[in-house]
Design a protein around this motif. Structure first.
Motif, short mmCIF file in Angstrom:
data_model
loop_
_atom_site.label_atom_id
_atom_site.label_comp_id
_atom_site.label_asym_id
_atom_site.label_seq_id
_atom_site.Cartn_x
_atom_site.Cartn_y
_atom_site.Cartn_z
N UNK A 126 30.56 26.13 21.46
CA UNK A 126 29.29 26.44 22.11
C UNK A 126 29.48 26.59 23.61
N UNK A 127 30.26 25.69 24.19
CA UNK A 127 30.52 25.79 25.63
C UNK A 127 31.26 27.08 25.98
N UNK A 128 32.19 27.47 25.12
CA UNK A 128 32.91 28.73 25.35
C UNK A 128 31.96 29.92 25.29
N UNK A 129 31.06 29.90 24.32
CA UNK A 129 30.07 30.97 24.21
C UNK A 129 29.17 31.02 25.44
N UNK A 130 28.78 29.86 25.92
CA UNK A 130 27.90 29.82 27.10
C UNK A 130 28.61 30.36 28.34
N UNK A 131 29.88 30.04 28.47
CA UNK A 131 30.64 30.59 29.60
C UNK A 131 30.71 32.11 29.51
N UNK A 132 30.87 32.60 28.29
CA UNK A 132 30.96 34.05 28.12
C UNK A 132 29.62 34.72 28.43
N UNK A 133 28.52 34.09 28.05
CA UNK A 133 27.20 34.64 28.37
C UNK A 133 27.03 34.78 29.88
N UNK A 134 27.47 33.78 30.63
CA UNK A 134 27.38 33.84 32.09
C UNK A 134 28.29 34.93 32.65
N UNK A 135 29.42 35.12 32.02
CA UNK A 135 30.34 36.17 32.45
C UNK A 135 29.72 37.55 32.22
N UNK A 136 29.05 37.72 31.06
CA UNK A 136 28.39 38.99 30.78
C UNK A 136 27.27 39.24 31.79
N UNK A 137 26.51 38.19 32.11
CA UNK A 137 25.43 38.35 33.09
C UNK A 137 25.99 38.80 34.45
N UNK A 138 27.07 38.18 34.89
CA UNK A 138 27.68 38.56 36.17
C UNK A 138 28.13 40.02 36.15
N UNK A 139 28.71 40.42 35.03
CA UNK A 139 29.16 41.80 34.89
C UNK A 139 27.98 42.77 34.96
N UNK A 140 26.92 42.48 34.21
CA UNK A 140 25.77 43.38 34.15
C UNK A 140 25.07 43.44 35.50
N UNK A 141 24.96 42.31 36.16
CA UNK A 141 24.32 42.30 37.48
C UNK A 141 25.05 43.21 38.47
N UNK A 142 26.36 43.28 38.32
CA UNK A 142 27.15 44.09 39.24
C UNK A 142 27.13 45.57 38.95
N UNK A 143 26.55 45.96 37.83
CA UNK A 143 26.49 47.38 37.47
C UNK A 143 25.42 48.08 38.31
N UNK B 7 17.82 36.92 29.52
CA UNK B 7 18.90 35.96 29.70
C UNK B 7 18.38 34.55 30.01
N UNK B 8 17.43 34.43 30.92
CA UNK B 8 16.96 33.12 31.34
C UNK B 8 16.48 32.27 30.18
#
Length: 347
Positions: free
Chosen positions: A156-173, A187-188
């Protein structure tokens, strides 16, 4: 040409093949020893042997129907074709996939899973391992390999880290597409749920349950979904055990329940029927019920869809990807209403 390779593989077995036909990703065979299935596999020789030992034992006991592998004339379970693909022949059944929109079939599938878990719980007797002296990280036993499932809290923690990584990626688009706007907008809410589940699991009895399951060497099917449950005239048959491993057995029930409930809009009556049908054959402990509820509470479909998008080719956005994300968000309220009524779980 590929079909010729597969027919050559069949010649390695001491069976008379009367007819063959293709089914999804495999070769359906009518033989003098009954119906069989020839399928490509990624299993190692040792894993295939362990699988045979487990399934042949289940077959001998006769309480559940399984797709036991078949040996070649040379005593091998795996056969390589001329093109280099590896195949395994196994016993099969005349039937169709379980229809998860039919409550009666769901009930039979859940009860059959409970019977399977009862048979697999005492795995040391036939796996060659002893119950004592085997730790959660020791994945080998004489004569085979028993992979151990991942720590559920770590997952679960690994999945949560990945969700934050996806958010950072999308924000930068700079130029965002429909999927990305929907992901950021939702997301929130979804991440708060994901974090709440991680916190609840950390303070639950789930880690102790995982440790005990590993110590006992409890086996799970590992992929118990409607594709792998055949409804036959003689009752359900369970197939495709290639993902069998040591883990919390309630994880199989979670997977069946989640897949069924996503198709049935988290209808409380349907979910209760699945759990009740399972418990007619095998009672869940309080820790297992807690684990089941928390697994269902995690926004798995939301994470999985976001992860799939993140690792895909962004130049092309499949409409199905957008629909899956919309569905995951749309079903959230329905799901937590079900969890509150069925398990008393409120995040």
């Amino acid at each position: 040409m590929r079909e010729e390779y597969e027919l050559e593989v069949l010649e390695r077995y001491d069976v008379e093949v009367r007819s063959t036909r293709r089914i999804r990703g495999a070769f359906f065979c009518d033989t003098d020893r009954g119906t069989m299935l020839l399928k490509e596999t990624a299993l190692s020789g040792r894993r295939a042997l362990l699988l045979y030992r487990a399934l042949s034992r289940l077959e001998q006991k006769g309480n559940v129907k399984v797709d036991t592998p078949v040996f070649t004339e040379d005593g091998e379970l795996l056969v390589s074709s001329a093109e280099g693909s590896v195949y395994m022949l196994k016993k099969w059944y005349q039937g169709r996939e379980c229809d998860i929109r039919q409550e009666g079939e769901l009930a039979r599938a859940a009860k059959e899973l409970a019977l399977l878990h009862l048979e697999l719980a005492d795995s040391a007797e036939w796996s060659g391992g002893a119950k004592t002296g085997i730790g959660a990280n020791d994945s080998t036993v004489p004569g085979g390999v028993l992979p151990v499932g991942r720590n559920p809290l770590d997952e679960i923690r690994r999945h949560n880290r990945e969700l934050k990584k996806v958010r950072s990626f999308v924000r930068g688009r700079v130029a965002k597409n429909e999927f990305e706007y929907l992901f950021l907008d939702s997301f929130g809410k979804m991440f708060r749920i994901a974090e709440a589940v991680a916190a609840r699991m950390e303070n639950s009895g789930c880690m102790k349950l995982f440790s005990e399951s590993c110590r006992r060497r409890d086996l799970v099917h590992g992929d118990y979904n409607y594709h792998n449950i055949l409804m036959t005239k003689e009752g359900p048959a369970i197939t495709n055990f290639e993902h069998m491993h040591v883990d919390i057995q309630a994880g199989d029930l979670y997977y069946l329940t989640r897949k069924a409930m996503e198709k049935n809009h988290w209808k409380q009556k349907t979910g209760q029927l699945i759990v009740d049908s399972y418990e007619k054959a095998r009672r869940l402990s309080d820790a297992e019920r807690e684990y089941l509820a928390l697994c269902l509470a995690y926004p798995e479909k939301y994470w999985k869809t976001a992860s799939s998008y993140y690792h895909s080719n962004k130049a092309w956005l499949p409409e199905k990807c957008v629909e899956k994300l919309k569905l995951a968000v749309r079903q959230t309220d329905e799901k937590y209403d079900f969890l509150a009524k069925t398990f008393g779980l409120i995040l």
